[in-house]
Design an enzyme around this catalytic site. Structure first.
Site, short mmCIF file in Angstrom:
data_model
loop_
_atom_site.label_atom_id
_atom_site.label_comp_id
_atom_site.label_asym_id
_atom_site.label_seq_id
_atom_site.Cartn_x
_atom_site.Cartn_y
_atom_site.Cartn_z
N GLY A 301 0.82 -1.21 0.00
CA GLY A 301 0.00 0.00 0.00
C GLY A 301 0.85 1.26 0.00
N SER A 302 0.44 2.24 0.78
CA SER A 302 1.08 3.55 0.73
C SER A 302 2.51 3.58 1.25
CB SER A 302 0.24 4.56 1.53
OG SER A 302 -1.05 4.71 0.94
N THR A 303 2.93 2.53 1.96
CA THR A 303 4.32 2.51 2.43
C THR A 303 5.30 2.41 1.26
OG1 THR A 303 4.10 0.13 2.79
CG2 THR A 303 3.83 1.57 4.71
N ALA A 304 4.82 2.04 0.08
CA ALA A 304 5.69 1.95 -1.10
C ALA A 304 5.71 3.25 -1.91
CB ALA A 304 5.23 0.80 -2.01
#
Length: 580
Positions: A301-304
């Protein structure tokens, strides 16, 4: 002279009577047979009798070699070997000495071992057998009691059993051994040859009464080698406590935490929940034994999202001060929709990270060549081995192909179309925190210099840390990740779990963070799998768990505070916004 006398005078005496000849012949045959047999035994086939004699008089006795200890980086014991006894029987001797005539003593044996007497009798039913285990790894006290029963044909032998002082805290990482002291899970299995010692051996000759009369050969035992891990058990215990509490509080199916030293790549903590007690594995289900931090993959998700920004910066398609227009907050790519929670309009790169804009990362990803963008995922360690070589470690799930649609690349930029482990995510953020230097992660303490490779320019990596710091500040998506006294940088991730034909209703929450920002020391990654309560965003579940673990770890390592705006370390961070 009479006729009878004349006949007797004319009879010639025989030299040897026929009876004497027969006896002599038999004696000669017997003697010849004995000589032939002796010649055969002594000259032609001497080994058979030698072997039979040795079987009666020679014995080999083994001395135990203890398995090496496993310790953390500070010498605290994580796995040790303790002396125990094995109870075994010689069924032939049992039957030769009256079998089960004295049932009282046999019943006492069954009771102390917690077995049924019928089962013990069944084990000893065949009088031709010479060896059978009754029970292994019994305590010395229990063994002494069995010895006092003085049952014929029942014997004791020394063994060792693995004991894990830290119990469930490090169970999946350390693993465990089987009844023969062979490692079958975790570190115990991976380094089984290193930890296993070589038993000593003494070959003796004994007389008819069983007394030792000669030592023929003797080899000293070699104990197993000790193993020191990079784990700091203080941080390990802290991380497990907070993770276990989070999994229970948010009614999650499971969770994992990884803590990494940025400058060395050493893993300071790796915990999972639910866990199990490695000292008593009766009834433990297989899913509790799995080291989820290295085996379970999830879409980050947004951690990438930092990768899309870094790819554009490294390629040169944008500059640090450039503004990206995300209006009207949505767009169609090949018939599929990409959108933000709302229309953020024009934003700089910091704003894209702070607001977690899907539109912003998609436009940045599409501004660079596909090969350059995908290659960065490899360079940052999100694909492939992390360097630990732990048993069962997954290299992630990523299907690289020659043709990518624009929507697939856009989805990749905000953490879909790829599945990673918590370990891989920790490695990615350690690269960012170290100023663009990639190092293999390690679990074994070593004095050797680790290899390193620059995969990002130092300026872009440091700029990304500054951008990630805004995520935990007011207006960011993870204000609950704040650590009083320290400047923290990080990113939340909230992704739906893939099911057949699309995505289901279950979520995976994660938070990856770096601290302190002024001099990055630690990376902490928290993954909460399938939260079942009302809170299902990474900013509400993984972020506060991260804050407690990071705060405790920094204090345990005596890292000085760097947040000048905080007047008191006791001040608490206030609530924040949901991740997109």
């Amino acid at each position: 002279m009479s006729t009878a006398g004349q006949a007797k005078k004319n009879q010639k005496p025989r030299l040897v009577e026929w009876r004497f000849m027969l006896v002599a012949f038999v004696v000669v045959c017997v003697f010849a047979t004995l000589v032939a047999r002796a010649a055969y035994i002594q000259v032609i086939e001497p080994d058979s009798l030698i072997q039979q004699g040795d079987n009666r008089t020679k014995r080999t006795r083994y001395t135990q070699a203890h398995r090496g200890n496993i310790t953390d980086r500070n010498g605290e014991e994580l796995a040790v070997s303790v002396p125990v006894r094995a109870i075994y029987a010689d069924p032939k001797l049992v039957h030769d000495n009256g079998g089960f005539a004295d049932l009282r003593r046999w019943q006492a044996l069954a009771e102390v071992l917690g077995q049924d007497l019928k089962d013990i009798r069944a084990k000893l039913g065949d009088p031709k057998k010479r060896f059978v285990y009754i029970q292994r790894q019994v305590s010395p006290a229990m063994a002494d009691y069995v010895d006092q029963l003085d049952l014929p044909g029942i014997y004791l032998r020394n063994e060792s059993r693995r004991y894990y002082p830290v119990g469930e805290v490090s169970a999946q990482l350390i693993g465990f051994t089987d009844v023969d002291d062979r490692g079958i899970e975790g570190i115990e299995r991976l380094y089984n040859d290193w930890l296993t010692g070589t038993p000593g051996e003494r070959k003796i000759r004994r007389d008819a009464k069983g007394r030792q009369v000669e030592i023929l050969d003797e080899t000293q035992s070699e104990p197993g080698k000790d193993l020191q891990l990079t784990i700091d058990q203080r941080i390990q215990a802290l991380a497990y406590k907070e993770l276990k509490q989070a999994v229970g509080t948010y009614k999650a199916a499971s969770g994992s935490v990884v803590v990494v030293d940025i400058h060395s790549g050493e893993i300071l903590a790796m915990v999972n929940s639910p866990s199990f007690n490695p000292n008593n594995r009766v009834g433990v289900s297989p899913h509790r034994i799995r080291n989820r931090a290295i085996t379970d993959t999830f879409e980050p998700g947004s951690t990438a999202k930092p990768l899309a920004v870094l790819a554009a910066l490294e390629f040169g398609s944008v500059k640090l001060d450039e503004v990206i227009d995300t209006s009207p907050g949505w767009m169609r790519l090949g018939g599929s929709l990409v959108q933000d929670a709302r229309n953020y309009g024009e934003m700089d790169l910091t704003g894209i990270i702070r607001k977690s804009s899907n539109m912003g990362t998609s436009k940045l990803a599409l501004s660079v060549p596909k090969e350059h963008f995908i290659e960065l995922y490899y360079q940052m360690g999100l694909i492939g081995d992390t360097g630990t070589h732990l048993v069962g470690e997954s290299g992630g799930i990523f299907h690289d192909r020659s043709r990518w649609s624009q929507h697939e690349l856009a989805a990749l930029s905000f953490g879909y179309n790829i599945a990673v482990t918590s370990m891989q995510l920790a490695r990615m953020y350690s690269v960012i925190g170290s100023g663009g230097i990639k190092r293999p992660l390690s679990i074994i303490k070593s004095n050797q210099t680790v290899s390193s490779e620059r995969v990002l320019s130092k300026g872009n990596a440091q700029a990304m840390v500054q951008m990630l710091e805004t995520v935990v500040l007011d207006g960011g998506t993870a204000t609950k990740a704040r650590v009083p006294g320290y400047r923290v940088a990080g990113k939340t991730g909230t992704s739906r779990k893939a099911v057949a034909g699309g995505y289901g209703e279950e979520y995976v929450n994660n938070f990856a963070g770096i601290a302190p920002v002024s001099d990055p020391q630690l990376v902490v990654v928290v993954m909460i799998n399938e939260p079942g309560g009302d809170l299902y965003h990474g900013g509400d579940t993984a972020a506060p768990t991260f804050a407690r673990i990071m705060a405790g770890a920094l204090q345990l390592l005596n890292v000085p505070p760097d947040d000048k705006t905080v007047n008191s370390l006791a001040s608490a961070a206030k609530g924040g916004r949901h991740d997109s």
